[in-house]
Design a protein around this motif. Structure first.
Motif, PDB file in Angstrom:
ATOM      1  N   MET A 414      34.756  38.875  48.114  1.00  0.00           N
ATOM      2  CA  MET A 414      34.477  39.950  47.180  1.00  0.00           C
ATOM      3  C   MET A 414      35.307  41.181  47.520  1.00  0.00           C
ATOM      4  SD  MET A 414      30.800  41.547  46.123  1.00  0.00           S
ATOM      5  CE  MET A 414      30.257  39.925  45.596  1.00  0.00           C
ATOM      6  N   LEU A 415      35.467  41.447  48.852  1.00  0.00           N
ATOM      7  CA  LEU A 415      36.280  42.598  49.258  1.00  0.00           C
ATOM      8  C   LEU A 415      37.724  42.432  48.804  1.00  0.00           C
ATOM      9  CD1 LEU A 415      34.916  43.313  52.862  1.00  0.00           C
ATOM     10  CD2 LEU A 415      34.702  44.786  50.847  1.00  0.00           C
ATOM     11  N   ALA A 416      38.249  41.200  48.955  1.00  0.00           N
ATOM     12  CA  ALA A 416      39.631  40.949  48.547  1.00  0.00           C
ATOM     13  C   ALA A 416      39.802  41.173  47.053  1.00  0.00           C
ATOM     14  CB  ALA A 416      40.042  39.529  48.930  1.00  0.00           C
ATOM     15  N   GLN A 417      38.814  40.701  46.274  1.00  0.00           N
ATOM     16  CA  GLN A 417      38.883  40.878  44.823  1.00  0.00           C
ATOM     17  C   GLN A 417      38.838  42.359  44.448  1.00  0.00           C
ATOM     18  OE1 GLN A 417      35.766  38.563  43.065  1.00  0.00           O
ATOM     19  NE2 GLN A 417      36.550  36.588  43.810  1.00  0.00           N
ATOM     20  N   LEU A 418      37.973  43.093  45.118  1.00  0.00           N
ATOM     21  CA  LEU A 418      37.852  44.514  44.820  1.00  0.00           C
ATOM     22  C   LEU A 418      39.128  45.274  45.192  1.00  0.00           C
ATOM     23  CD1 LEU A 418      34.145  45.175  45.934  1.00  0.00           C
ATOM     24  CD2 LEU A 418      35.053  45.228  43.609  1.00  0.00           C
ATOM     25  N   GLU A 419      39.775  44.866  46.321  1.00  0.00           N
ATOM     26  CA  GLU A 419      41.023  45.535  46.712  1.00  0.00           C
ATOM     27  C   GLU A 419      42.095  45.331  45.653  1.00  0.00           C
ATOM     28  OE1 GLU A 419      41.816  43.813  50.487  1.00  0.00           O
ATOM     29  OE2 GLU A 419      40.428  45.138  51.595  1.00  0.00           O
ATOM     30  N   ALA A 420      42.194  44.105  45.131  1.00  0.00           N
ATOM     31  CA  ALA A 420      43.183  43.825  44.092  1.00  0.00           C
ATOM     32  C   ALA A 420      42.889  44.618  42.832  1.00  0.00           C
ATOM     33  CB  ALA A 420      43.222  42.330  43.794  1.00  0.00           C
ATOM     34  N   ALA A 421      41.582  44.682  42.465  1.00  0.00           N
ATOM     35  CA  ALA A 421      41.207  45.418  41.264  1.00  0.00           C
ATOM     36  C   ALA A 421      41.510  46.899  41.412  1.00  0.00           C
ATOM     37  CB  ALA A 421      39.715  45.212  40.974  1.00  0.00           C
ATOM     38  N   ILE A 422      41.245  47.435  42.595  1.00  0.00           N
ATOM     39  CA  ILE A 422      41.496  48.871  42.829  1.00  0.00           C
ATOM     40  C   ILE A 422      42.988  49.172  42.711  1.00  0.00           C
ATOM     41  CG2 ILE A 422      41.454  50.661  44.609  1.00  0.00           C
ATOM     42  CD1 ILE A 422      38.749  49.451  45.529  1.00  0.00           C
ATOM     43  N   ALA A 450      34.478  53.711  39.973  1.00  0.00           N
ATOM     44  CA  ALA A 450      33.414  52.713  40.025  1.00  0.00           C
ATOM     45  C   ALA A 450      33.774  51.580  40.977  1.00  0.00           C
ATOM     46  CB  ALA A 450      33.158  52.163  38.624  1.00  0.00           C
ATOM     47  N   ARG A 451      35.043  51.063  40.928  1.00  0.00           N
ATOM     48  CA  ARG A 451      35.451  49.976  41.817  1.00  0.00           C
ATOM     49  C   ARG A 451      35.461  50.437  43.276  1.00  0.00           C
ATOM     50  NH1 ARG A 451      34.867  48.004  37.601  1.00  0.00           N
ATOM     51  NH2 ARG A 451      35.877  46.162  36.714  1.00  0.00           N
ATOM     52  N   ARG A 452      35.903  51.662  43.520  1.00  0.00           N
ATOM     53  CA  ARG A 452      35.935  52.172  44.889  1.00  0.00           C
ATOM     54  C   ARG A 452      34.505  52.283  45.459  1.00  0.00           C
ATOM     55  NH1 ARG A 452      40.474  56.995  44.171  1.00  0.00           N
ATOM     56  NH2 ARG A 452      42.335  55.648  44.477  1.00  0.00           N
ATOM     57  N   ALA A 453      33.544  52.730  44.635  1.00  0.00           N
ATOM     58  CA  ALA A 453      32.154  52.826  45.092  1.00  0.00           C
ATOM     59  C   ALA A 453      31.596  51.452  45.417  1.00  0.00           C
ATOM     60  CB  ALA A 453      31.294  53.505  44.022  1.00  0.00           C
ATOM     61  N   TRP A 454      31.917  50.484  44.552  1.00  0.00           N
ATOM     62  CA  TRP A 454      31.459  49.104  44.781  1.00  0.00           C
ATOM     63  C   TRP A 454      32.068  48.564  46.079  1.00  0.00           C
ATOM     64  CZ3 TRP A 454      32.173  44.696  40.602  1.00  0.00           C
ATOM     65  CH2 TRP A 454      31.380  43.589  40.974  1.00  0.00           C
ATOM     66  N   TYR A 455      33.379  48.856  46.311  1.00  0.00           N
ATOM     67  CA  TYR A 455      34.071  48.400  47.527  1.00  0.00           C
ATOM     68  C   TYR A 455      33.408  48.991  48.784  1.00  0.00           C
ATOM     69  CZ  TYR A 455      37.840  47.527  50.870  1.00  0.00           C
ATOM     70  OH  TYR A 455      38.562  47.109  51.960  1.00  0.00           O
ATOM     71  N   ASP A 456      33.033  50.270  48.714  1.00  0.00           N
ATOM     72  CA  ASP A 456      32.381  50.909  49.873  1.00  0.00           C
ATOM     73  C   ASP A 456      31.052  50.241  50.202  1.00  0.00           C
ATOM     74  OD1 ASP A 456      34.465  52.664  50.048  1.00  0.00           O
ATOM     75  OD2 ASP A 456      33.451  54.281  48.930  1.00  0.00           O
ATOM     76  N   GLN A 457      30.274  49.876  49.176  1.00  0.00           N
ATOM     77  CA  GLN A 457      28.981  49.252  49.385  1.00  0.00           C
ATOM     78  C   GLN A 457      29.133  47.884  50.030  1.00  0.00           C
ATOM     79  OE1 GLN A 457      25.923  50.489  48.887  1.00  0.00           O
ATOM     80  NE2 GLN A 457      25.059  48.617  49.738  1.00  0.00           N
TER      81      GLN A 457
END
Length: 466
Positions: A414-422, A450-457
């Motif tokens: 999930m972290l990898a996906q969020l990094e790509a999305a960011i 929103a993506r950065r907040a999700w990544y932090d969580q």
């Protein structure tokens, strides 16, 4: 006249010619006295002046005929031979005053509330009789007085008629109210009627009806019969409903008595049972059947209930005595379990689930070996141990979630996906800013935040698992 006890001679019948009269010797030295007044009249005062005034309206002719002066001339009223003129005139004057007294009596009766119609008729009859009255006096004045009495009586009669009509209307309203209330009571659902109070009210309404009948003017026959028919029908309906209700009640009471007597027999048969659990359940079932059964009448119901409760009391008293003996025997077990519960609670808070589980298993085995405790302490002891068991289960669940490889893998992916999305959203924002389109800039910035907040969580979760 020859009767020495008489105060004046009997009145001769009025006639125009001479007629036999009392001898002069019977009248010698005697003065005609005033006739007796009617029984209802008040005692008379001295009438000397009134007699003198009346005499002025008459005269005596040479043949002893007595005349009275009227508006139409003189009229003969009779003869009084062998007497002086004064005696003759006074005799007829007294008769005139008797008529005056009769008129006064009519006035008194009218003032006292007598029927105006009755007084008016009497005054009219007296006035009509003046034309042939054998009297000497002011007949015109007396006629005028009687005319006035008739006018007053007519006014009084009109007022009395108005009062009677008002009283009749009031009586009608009161009778109607009585009838309507009786009909309302009779029309109430018998299952909802309070028979004692409603019966008393119906009796009171009947008394009120009789009082109205006695103290109010009578209504027209058809109207009176119509109201009485309604009232009588309401009373009969109420009485019929009451009889039917209590007849049905007697039947229900008899059925209730039969059912509850059988329940009492069953309860008494169980009273000496030592099957504590099973018999207690049977008594609860009997109680449910008792509540569902009809009443048996107050006296029978109370007596049957006393027997029913007495049977239960025998059973539950025996069970209580048995339980007290058991509780006394379980007292030592309670001491052991108190110590075991203290050891279990010492494990809290749980920091090492594996070690705590091993210790708790040892405690649980000793707990089972210790045996039962008194009933009053069962809930407290079992609840205390369950509290420690729940705490251990929660600690084990938390530890499993923290060390589960699958959870770790899901988090890393999930972290990898969020990094790509960011990274993609940062490019979008740069292009939007280059275009100068404020709307695109705002939308790109919102999505990136929103993506950065999700990544932090997700990152914090990964740190907890690692």
């Amino acid at each position: 006249m020859t009767d020495g006890s008489a105060q004046h001679p009997p009145a001769p019948a009025p006639r125009p010619g001479p007629r036999p009269a009392p001898s002069p010797s019977a009248l010698a030295g005697r003065r005609p006295a005033a006739p007796r007044t009617p029984a209802a009249a008040a005692p008379q005062a001295d009438r000397t002046a009134a007699v003198a005034a009346a005499v002025e309206h008459g005269r005596v002719g040479g043949d002893t005929t007595v005349y009275v002066r009227t508006a139409d001339g003189e009229r003969a009223v009779g003869q009084y031979p062998d007497a002086s003129e004064a005696q003759a005139l006074e005799y007829y004057a007294h008769k005139y005053l008797d008529l005056v007294d009769a008129a006064a009596l009519l006035e008194e009766r009218l003032a006292a509330g007598a029927s105006g119609d009755s007084i008016r008729a009497s005054a009219r009859n007296q006035q009509a009789a003046l034309a042939e009255a054998a009297v000497v006096g002011d007949l015109a004045a007396l006629a005028a007085r009687l005319e006035g009495i008739q006018e007053s009586a007519a006014r009084t009669a009109a007022a009395q008629a108005k009062e009677r009509e008002s009283a009749r209307a009031e009586g009608l309203a009161r009778r109607t109210a009585v009838v309507e209330e009786a009909e309302s009571i009779a029309g109430t659902d018998p299952a909802r009627v309070q028979w004692k109070s409603s019966g008393a009210r119906m009796a009171a309404l009947f008394d009120e009806w009789k009082s109205i009948q006695a103290n109010s003017p009578r209504l027209p026959r058809a109207q009176d019969q119509e109201l009485w028919g309604r009232f009588s029908k309401a009373r009969n309906t109420f009485d019929r409903h009451r009889r039917e209700f209590f007849s049905d009640l007697d039947k229900r009471n008899a059925e209730g008595k039969r059912i509850k007597a059988k329940l009492v027999e069953e309860a008494e048969a169980l009273s000496h049972s030592t099957d504590w659990r099973g018999t207690a359940q049977q008594y609860r079932a009997l109680m449910d059947r008792w509540k569902a059964a009809p009443r048996a009448g107050r006296k029978d119901d109370d007596a049957l209930w006393a027997r029913f409760r007495g049977a239960q009391d025998v059973f539950f008293a025996a069970r209580e005595k048995e339980n007290e003996a058991i509780d006394a025997a379980y007292g030592e077990n309670l001491v052991v379990k108190e110590e075991l519960l203290a050891r279990a609670r010492a494990l809290l808070p749980i920091t090492d689930p594996a070690a705590a589980k091993r210790e708790l298993r040892t405690i649980q085995e000793a707990w089972e070996d210790a045996g039962k405790v008194p009933r009053a302490d069962v809930s407290r002891m079992e609840g205390g141990l369950r509290e420690v068991e729940r705490a251990l289960a929660a600690a084990e669940d938390a530890e499993w979630k923290r060390t589960d490889p699958e959870t770790r893998n899901r988090t890393s992916g999930m972290l990898a996906q969020l990094e790509a999305a960011i990274a993609g959203l940062e490019d979008d924002l740069a292009r939007a800013e280059a275009s100068g389109d404020e709307k695109r800039i705002a939308e790109a910035r919102t999505a990136l935040e929103a993506r950065r907040a999700w990544y932090d969580q997700v990152s914090r979760t990964a740190e907890q698992l690692g």
